[in-house]
Design an enzyme around this catalytic site. Structure first.
Site, mmCIF file in Angstrom:
data_model
loop_
_atom_site.group_PDB
_atom_site.id
_atom_site.type_symbol
_atom_site.label_atom_id
_atom_site.label_comp_id
_atom_site.label_asym_id
_atom_site.label_seq_id
_atom_site.Cartn_x
_atom_site.Cartn_y
_atom_site.Cartn_z
ATOM 1 N N SER A 1 -23.402 -14.128 9.427
ATOM 2 C CA SER A 1 -22.741 -12.979 8.833
ATOM 3 C C SER A 1 -22.695 -13.116 7.312
ATOM 4 O O SER A 1 -22.320 -14.165 6.786
ATOM 5 C CB SER A 1 -21.320 -12.925 9.418
ATOM 6 O OG SER A 1 -20.533 -11.972 8.766
ATOM 7 N N SER B 1 -19.666 -1.553 -0.166
ATOM 8 C CA SER B 1 -18.913 -0.407 -0.666
ATOM 9 C C SER B 1 -17.992 -0.722 -1.832
ATOM 10 O O SER B 1 -17.579 0.182 -2.539
ATOM 11 C CB SER B 1 -18.106 0.206 0.458
ATOM 12 O OG SER B 1 -17.034 -0.652 0.788
ATOM 13 N N ARG C 1 0.821 -1.214 0.000
ATOM 14 C CA ARG C 1 0.000 0.000 0.000
ATOM 15 C C ARG C 1 0.854 1.262 0.000
ATOM 16 O O ARG C 1 1.687 1.445 0.872
ATOM 17 C CB ARG C 1 -0.931 0.001 1.205
ATOM 18 C CG ARG C 1 -2.013 -1.033 1.064
ATOM 19 C CD ARG C 1 -2.796 -1.263 2.324
ATOM 20 N NE ARG C 1 -3.755 -2.348 2.087
ATOM 21 C CZ ARG C 1 -5.065 -2.242 2.266
ATOM 22 N NH1 ARG C 1 -5.585 -1.139 2.739
ATOM 23 N NH2 ARG C 1 -5.854 -3.257 1.987
ATOM 24 N N LYS D 1 -18.218 9.488 6.398
ATOM 25 C CA LYS D 1 -18.335 9.391 4.940
ATOM 26 C C LYS D 1 -19.291 10.481 4.455
ATOM 27 O O LYS D 1 -18.875 11.641 4.397
ATOM 28 C CB LYS D 1 -18.673 7.957 4.560
ATOM 29 C CG LYS D 1 -17.429 7.062 4.861
ATOM 30 C CD LYS D 1 -17.593 5.583 4.755
ATOM 31 C CE LYS D 1 -16.277 4.913 5.177
ATOM 32 N NZ LYS D 1 -16.357 3.466 5.333
ATOM 33 N N THR E 1 -11.940 4.679 26.266
ATOM 34 C CA THR E 1 -11.274 5.567 25.310
ATOM 35 C C THR E 1 -11.869 6.962 25.411
ATOM 36 O O THR E 1 -13.046 7.129 25.755
ATOM 37 C CB THR E 1 -11.391 4.989 23.872
ATOM 38 O OG1 THR E 1 -10.510 5.709 23.011
ATOM 39 C CG2 THR E 1 -12.797 5.086 23.331
ATOM 40 N N THR E 2 -11.063 7.957 25.127
ATOM 41 C CA THR E 2 -11.517 9.343 25.197
ATOM 42 C C THR E 2 -12.578 9.606 24.133
ATOM 43 O O THR E 2 -12.465 9.122 23.002
ATOM 44 C CB THR E 2 -10.303 10.274 24.993
ATOM 45 O OG1 THR E 2 -9.356 9.973 26.018
ATOM 46 C CG2 THR E 2 -10.687 11.731 25.067
#
Ligand SMILES: *Cc1c(COP(=O)(O)O)cnc(C)c1O
Length: 403
Positions: free
Chosen positions: A136, A188, A21, A247, A276-277
């Site tokens: 799933s 997507s 990548r 998005k 988490t903050t």
């Protein structure tokens, strides 16, 4: 163990397979979206971005920017804590109310990203329900797969968008076991749309909970931007709806909307929500302005769909292979990772067009593609220029086309 040798050979494998990548270094230019400045070594040039997920250009919407500036000026930079310990700002609370209303649910819960919202919600629900089975769709997003894996619940994969296959699997599971069926609305990479009604019917016949990822649909479909389930009048059939603010809403963050108790369970048990903050208040304020705007304004959605339609039609006339997408996403098939990267490089160097190559593992091997995302600010002239440039590059690289 020679660690250096090991790590560099792991990277070399990626490189030799043509799927290493490379990030393009760009700066989006406000007022000039979808154009951006592209930086390479010592050069800068203006490029036109055709692969952004800021689908509607809301990342530079005036109301959104104003809300963010005002929030910074009145509340400062960061939130200052986790949601539990001083990090629940009034902006977070207002945004959650707005999101619950968007999906016609009792409650909503905000996360730092869509990825975390899927991971946290699926893992929490599937692990707290005793002996739960998750079902799933085979093309579900990595964040959903990770959530289901982390729950350690038994997992079955049903064929993509295939309610019959889902039904067969459900019929073989003991009726008393709790079940959770998870799928997306707009996929997507292909741009196809799930048969939500049929999947919900089959799930409800087996008393399964239904979980829908509307990340690529919120803001863009439905009269108020509530997604495909809103467009089709099916929001009530979904127990949990998940979305992103990063998005079409042009900012950042993810969320789930559901019943009061399901949301309260996720809020109370999900590790990646609790420890988490919380998002900076300005981001919550910008997202709130964006959601509100797209609830009332249809203009962006209408132009967006028209642009996507026009691009698909113009591409089809050239013989370039446009994969059958039912949505705003325009994937064109290359079918080889090295060619796909080359096509992207040539578009950038010779035509100032930026489309990121999409290779394995994001898509299956042999299905490498350029995934083009037109938005309302790409005008017909820009579309024509893209099509002409693609024709030249396709010819140069001898990429197969329909005729
Ligand atoms: C991008 C994406 C996510 C993650 O959303 P972020 O807000 O970018 O973390 C979740 N699900 C799907 C299907 C996605 O494409």
């Amino acid at each position: 163990m020679d660690y250096n040798k090991f790590f560099s050979s792991a990277l070399n494998t990626l490189k030799s397979e043509g799927r290493y990548r490379v990030f393009n270094d760009i700066k989006r230019t406000l007022g000039n979206f979808p154009n951006a400045i592209h930086y390479s070594d010592s050069k800068e040039k203006e490029v036109s971005v055709w692969c952004s997920n800021d689908y509607l250009g809301m990342g530079q919407n005036k109301k959104v920017l104003k809300a963010m500036h005002e929030a910074i000026d009145s509340a400062g930079a960061g939130s200052g804590g986790t949601r539990n310990i001083s990090g629940t700002s009034h902006y977070h609370v207002m945004l959650e109310k707005e999101l619950a209303d968007l999906h016609d649910k009792e409650s909503a819960l905000l996360f730092t990203s869509g990825y975390i919202s899927n991971e946290a919600s699926l893992s929490t629900i599937a692990s707290i329900l005793p002996d739960c089975v998750v079902l799933s769709d085979e093309l579900n997003h990595a964040s959903m797969i990770q959530g289901m894996k982390n729950s350690r619940a038994e997992r079955f994969i049903f064929k993509h968008n295939n309610p019959k296959h889902l039904e067969q699997i459900l019929q073989n599971i003991h009726p008393d076991r709790p079940k959770l069926v998870a799928f997306e609305s707009v996929y997507s990479m292909d741009g196809d749309i799930a048969p939500i009604k049929e999947l919900c019917e089959v799930s409800k016949n087996s008393n399964a909970l239904t979980y829908l990822d509307e990340v690529h649909a919120v803001g863009m479909y439905g009269p108020r931007g509530g997604g495909i389930a809103e467009r089709e009048g099916l929001m009530d059939e979904l127990d949990i709806i998940e979305g992103t603010l990063a998005k079409a809403y042009g900012t950042m963050g993810g969320y789930v909307a559901s019943s009061r108790d399901i949301i309260d369970v996720i809020r109370s048990f999900a590790s990646s929500f609790i420890f988490t903050t919380s998002l900076p208040p300005a981001i919550a304020a910008g997202a709130l302005a964006s959601v509100k705007h797209l609830k009332e304004s249809d203009k962006e959605r209408i132009i967006h769909q028209a642009r996507a339609k026009s691009l698909k039609e113009k591409l089809r006339q050239t013989g370039i292979v446009v994969m059958p997408s039912e949505s705003h996403i325009v994937p064109i098939l290359v079918g080889d990772p090295v060619l796909c990267k080359k096509a992207s490089d040539l578009l950038l160097s010779d035509h100032s067009i930026y489309v990121q190559p999409i290779n394995y593992p994001t898509v299956p091997k042999g299905k490498e593609r350029l995934r083009i995302t037109p938005n309302p600010l790409h005008d017909e002239k820009m579309i024509d220029n893209l099509v002409e440039s693609l024709k030249i590059v396709w010819k140069q690289l001898n990429i197969s086309s329909v005729n």
